[in-house]
Write an enzyme that holds these catalytic residues in place. Sequence first.
Site, PDB file in Angstrom:
ATOM      1  N   PHE A   8       0.820  -1.206   0.000  1.00 28.01           N
ATOM      2  CA  PHE A   8       0.000   0.000   0.000  1.00 28.01           C
ATOM      3  C   PHE A   8       0.855   1.259   0.000  1.00 28.01           C
ATOM      4  O   PHE A   8       1.729   1.432   0.855  1.00 28.01           O
ATOM      5  CB  PHE A   8      -0.887   0.045   1.257  1.00 28.01           C
ATOM      6  CG  PHE A   8      -2.143  -0.776   1.173  1.00 28.01           C
ATOM      7  CD1 PHE A   8      -3.339  -0.211   0.767  1.00 28.01           C
ATOM      8  CD2 PHE A   8      -2.121  -2.116   1.522  1.00 28.01           C
ATOM      9  CE1 PHE A   8      -4.500  -0.964   0.706  1.00 28.01           C
ATOM     10  CE2 PHE A   8      -3.278  -2.887   1.469  1.00 28.01           C
ATOM     11  CZ  PHE A   8      -4.473  -2.310   1.049  1.00 28.01           C
ATOM     12  N   ASP A   9       0.582   2.138  -0.961  1.00 31.91           N
ATOM     13  CA  ASP A   9       1.118   3.485  -0.899  1.00 31.91           C
ATOM     14  C   ASP A   9       0.514   4.161   0.343  1.00 31.91           C
ATOM     15  O   ASP A   9      -0.521   3.717   0.851  1.00 31.91           O
ATOM     16  CB  ASP A   9       0.712   4.229  -2.178  1.00 31.91           C
ATOM     17  CG  ASP A   9       1.085   5.688  -2.153  1.00 31.91           C
ATOM     18  OD1 ASP A   9       2.234   5.998  -1.803  1.00 31.91           O
ATOM     19  OD2 ASP A   9       0.216   6.524  -2.487  1.00 31.91           O
ATOM     20  N   LEU A  10       1.151   5.227   0.814  1.00 35.15           N
ATOM     21  CA  LEU A  10       0.657   5.916   2.014  1.00 35.15           C
ATOM     22  C   LEU A  10      -0.126   7.180   1.659  1.00 35.15           C
ATOM     23  O   LEU A  10      -1.350   7.228   1.816  1.00 35.15           O
ATOM     24  CB  LEU A  10       1.837   6.245   2.935  1.00 35.15           C
ATOM     25  CG  LEU A  10       1.516   7.010   4.229  1.00 35.15           C
ATOM     26  CD1 LEU A  10       0.507   6.257   5.082  1.00 35.15           C
ATOM     27  CD2 LEU A  10       2.800   7.287   5.004  1.00 35.15           C
ATOM     28  N   ASP A  11       0.574   8.202   1.166  1.00 35.00           N
ATOM     29  CA  ASP A  11      -0.063   9.492   0.882  1.00 35.00           C
ATOM     30  C   ASP A  11      -1.084   9.378  -0.244  1.00 35.00           C
ATOM     31  O   ASP A  11      -0.757   8.982  -1.359  1.00 35.00           O
ATOM     32  CB  ASP A  11       0.994  10.528   0.483  1.00 35.00           C
ATOM     33  CG  ASP A  11       1.901  10.910   1.641  1.00 35.00           C
ATOM     34  OD1 ASP A  11       1.520  10.674   2.799  1.00 35.00           O
ATOM     35  OD2 ASP A  11       2.989  11.463   1.380  1.00 35.00           O
ATOM     36  N   ILE A 165      -0.935  -1.112  -4.526  1.00 34.11           N
ATOM     37  CA  ILE A 165      -2.130  -0.266  -4.495  1.00 34.11           C
ATOM     38  C   ILE A 165      -1.708   1.181  -4.247  1.00 34.11           C
ATOM     39  O   ILE A 165      -1.030   1.469  -3.250  1.00 34.11           O
ATOM     40  CB  ILE A 165      -3.093  -0.738  -3.383  1.00 34.11           C
ATOM     41  CG1 ILE A 165      -3.523  -2.184  -3.649  1.00 34.11           C
ATOM     42  CG2 ILE A 165      -4.313   0.184  -3.297  1.00 34.11           C
ATOM     43  CD1 ILE A 165      -3.988  -2.918  -2.418  1.00 34.11           C
TER      44      ILE A 165
END
Length: 218
Positions: A8-11, A165
């Site tokens: 998972f990407d964060l921002d 994602i």
Amino acid sequence: MPYKTLLFDLDGTLTDPFDGITRSIQYALEKMDAPVPEAKDLHWCIGPPLWESFEVLLNTGDRSVQDKAVAYYRERYTVSGLYENTLIDGITNLLEALRKAGLDLHVCTSKPHAYAGKIVEHFDMMPHFGKVYGSELSGHRSAKADLIAHILEEERLSAAQTLMIGDRKHDLIGANANGVAGIGVLWGYGSREELEGEGPVLVAAKPSEILQHVQKAA
């Protein structure tokens, strides 16, 4: 082949960091005596590595100038910008459901892991993730292709059973470069056109659609 691991990407994917990032960029530009755009005109800066954003904002390819701007950015971001952030609705339920289904989850962000870990902890998401992977403060591994390659090697993952994602094309470009499937999400800062241009397996309008896709692939 069913997925075993989700990155998972964060921002823009797990959280909305708009206020913290744009205010810190404005602070840096002011310190650099450069033109300071309105916050609404800086949304495109959320996702790419900071050096790329400052290259455009300062109209320079001089890495030393970009480094100076990044240092000013961090001067504010590490004190207050880090927490000027909100959790995306439905993300907690998604993470809980994915973990309950037996999937391994990791954070994969261009943000330095030293900062990303604090944000994940702040929103009580750490129990859902095996590890928070990010760039180094120097900018090393800020490109998603490099970071995903590092995660695949570090965790000994099968690319065919891994899913990335994220909300920007950079996430999907990085996934494609490593033979990893990608999902683009529309609640972040990339447009449908931007995301679809990189051939994702899904462009999701809400978190629950990710769970549905993963369940169908099982």
